[in-house]
Design an enzyme around this catalytic site. Structure first.
Site, short mmCIF file in Angstrom:
data_model
loop_
_atom_site.label_atom_id
_atom_site.label_comp_id
_atom_site.label_asym_id
_atom_site.label_seq_id
_atom_site.Cartn_x
_atom_site.Cartn_y
_atom_site.Cartn_z
N CYS A 137 4.78 8.56 -15.21
CA CYS A 137 5.00 7.57 -16.27
C CYS A 137 3.80 6.67 -16.47
O CYS A 137 3.72 5.96 -17.46
CB CYS A 137 6.21 6.70 -15.94
SG CYS A 137 7.69 7.66 -15.82
N THR A 196 -15.35 -10.16 1.32
CA THR A 196 -14.67 -11.17 2.14
C THR A 196 -13.29 -10.65 2.54
O THR A 196 -12.53 -10.17 1.70
CB THR A 196 -14.55 -12.49 1.36
OG1 THR A 196 -15.86 -12.95 1.07
CG2 THR A 196 -13.78 -13.55 2.14
#
Ligand SMILES: Cc1ncc(COP(=O)(O)O)c(C=O)c1O
Length: 457
Positions: free
Chosen positions: A395, A307
């Protein structure tokens, strides 16, 4: 000491040294960063004056004198025009674009209009525009969907060493399906040599993916030249070789004219150019072979089921039109700030290395290494001063691996770990640059006076 702890203890010592923190006990304050209330306000980059507030334990804390957001390569604030355009599709106009009643037709119309707007910026047909869930999906769809569609004709993919992981890991994944990848190296400024790409083409090559501009060091790749060479070779061989470019960081600064670039597929991500997160765009030239990765209801002409995210798509198109319209002025503005920031850092901090190409770089990108120190403590120290930037370590992985991009341009791991990236945006000002130049040298100097984190490992 674990690496994260070492970084945090370095930052604690920055606090200890800081004149605003009021004494040695400040270093004992927990370093959990609690987002202040103003961060929830959409205009994150609002200036705040120096005021006192209390931390969780009721201790007086000093707010930074200024908030400076310089991480636009990570994400950008949604521009007010895009936000306004999106709002009705969250509330009154909530219909599913695939349904047939009037309410739903409003959504269908909005998606069609958005597609036309995007197509005008890309200089392509609306039917060649596919909406996805972001840059990562667009890259995955291009690499895997393109290669799988051509697997009867070959099993070889070419990419570059500095691509985003959305491309690199997609290529790696294809190796489990019998594909081989050639990763073309870059020079020390991060540039891909078009001849090296052409030389890597074999009789098995089905797809070439080279990014338009790098997200870490900002280097702009000669995609037009690469596409022309690959297409000439494909023609000579009488075969199809798909050329894809990840243009996620280029939007708003470089032309996205797909005809001029000569590419078959191009990826974009709305949140990098003032649109919402979770919306991507994939240009797919008409007739290009494609194996859809997401199947279901047949939306997006069977190329990407699901959708439609109507508000997101509307916001993405609005933001892209504005970013492209303001491209020249925005580029001039941020390039001036970028050059001031680079010159200021080089003048005030000894032993600094600029990463990326000196000229062929995005106008908003500053990436520097400070040999001898780690990037994270600088980043956290900057954060305490209200400056938001990014470092040269991945990170997202607990290991804090040095960036593959900095490694690819030849930076040793310890130098790569001591890198910082500032990516400017149109709302940044000369005062922001001056503020960074006021706080950064001090932080670097203090950290350079400390024992290296290697000693803690
Ligand atoms: C060059 C590049 N490609 C792809 C992506 C992934 O985009 P998204 O965050 O929309 O998944 C990013 C995000 O940082 C990027 O910089």
């Amino acid at each position: 000491m674990p690496r994260q702890c070492a970084i945090r203890s370095s930052t604690a010592r920055i606090l200890e040294w800081s004149p605003e923190t009021g004494g040695p006990n400040a270093s004992l304050r927990p370093l959990t960063i609690v987002p202040p209330p103003f961060l929830t306000f959409p205009m994150l980059y609002l200036r705040v004056s120096a005021t006192s507030r209390e931390d969780q334990k009721g201790m007086p804390m000093t707010q930074p004198a200024r908030m400076v957001y310089t991480d636009h390569a990570a994400t950008t604030p949604v521009c007010p025009e895009a936000l306004q355009a999106m709002l009705p599709y969250f509330s009154t106009l909530y219909g599913n674009a695939s349904s047939i009643y009037t309410l739903a037709q409003e959504s269908r119309k909005a998606v069609d209009t958005a597609r036309e707007k995007v197509a005008r910026v890309l200089n392509c047909r609306p039917s060649e525009v596919i909406f996805t869930s972001g840059g990562t999906e667009s890259d995955n769809a291009a690499v895997k969907g393109g290669a799988l569609a051509l697997k009867q004709t070959g099993n070889h993919i070419i990419t570059s060493a500095v691509e985003h992981h959305a491309v690199l890991h997609a290529c790696q994944q294809m190796e489990q399906f019998g594909f081989a990848t050639t990763v073309v190296s870059v020079d020390k400024s991060g540039l891909v040599d078009p001849d090296a790409v052409a030389r890597a083409v074999t009789g098995q090559t089905v797809l070439v993916s080279v990014m338009l501009a790098n997200n870490e060091i900002g280097t702009i790749q000669p995609v037009e030249e690469i596409a022309a060479l690959v297409k000439a070779e494909a023609k000579r061989q009488g075969r199809t070789i798909i050329v894809h470019t990840d243009a996620v960081q280029a939007a708003g600064y470089l032309s996205l004219d797909v005809r001029k670039l000569g590419v078959d597929m191009l990826s974009l991500s709305a949140h990098k150019f003032g649109g919402p997160k979770g919306v991507g765009i994939l240009y797919m030239r008409r007739g290009v072979p494609f194996f859809p990765l997401i199947v279901g209801g047949g939306q997006e002409r069977e190329r990407r089921s699901g959708t439609e995210n109507v508000p997101g798509i509307v916001g993405a198109a609005e933001a892209l039109v504005l970013a492209d319209k303001d491209r020249d002025a925005a580029s001039r503005h941020v390039a001036k700030l970028r050059d001031q920031l680079i010159a200021g850092i080089q003048a005030r901090i000894p032993n600094v290395l600029l990463n990326g190409h000196p000229e062929k770089r995005l106008p908003n990108n500053v990436n520097v290494s400070f040999p001898g120190i780690e990037g994270e403590p600088v980043l956290l120290g900057l954060d305490l001063k209200g400056v938001f930037a990014s470092s040269g370590s991945a990170c997202s992985t607990a290991s804090l691996e040095p960036s593959h991009v900095l490694t690819a341009i030849g930076r040793p791991a310890d130098v790569a770990r001591g890198s910082l990236r500032f990516t400017l945006g149109h709302e940044n000002s000369e005062e922001d640059v001056q503020y960074i130049l006021q706080v950064l040298p001090d932080l670097v100097q203090k950290l350079r006076g400390m024992p290296s984190l290697a000693a803690h490992r």
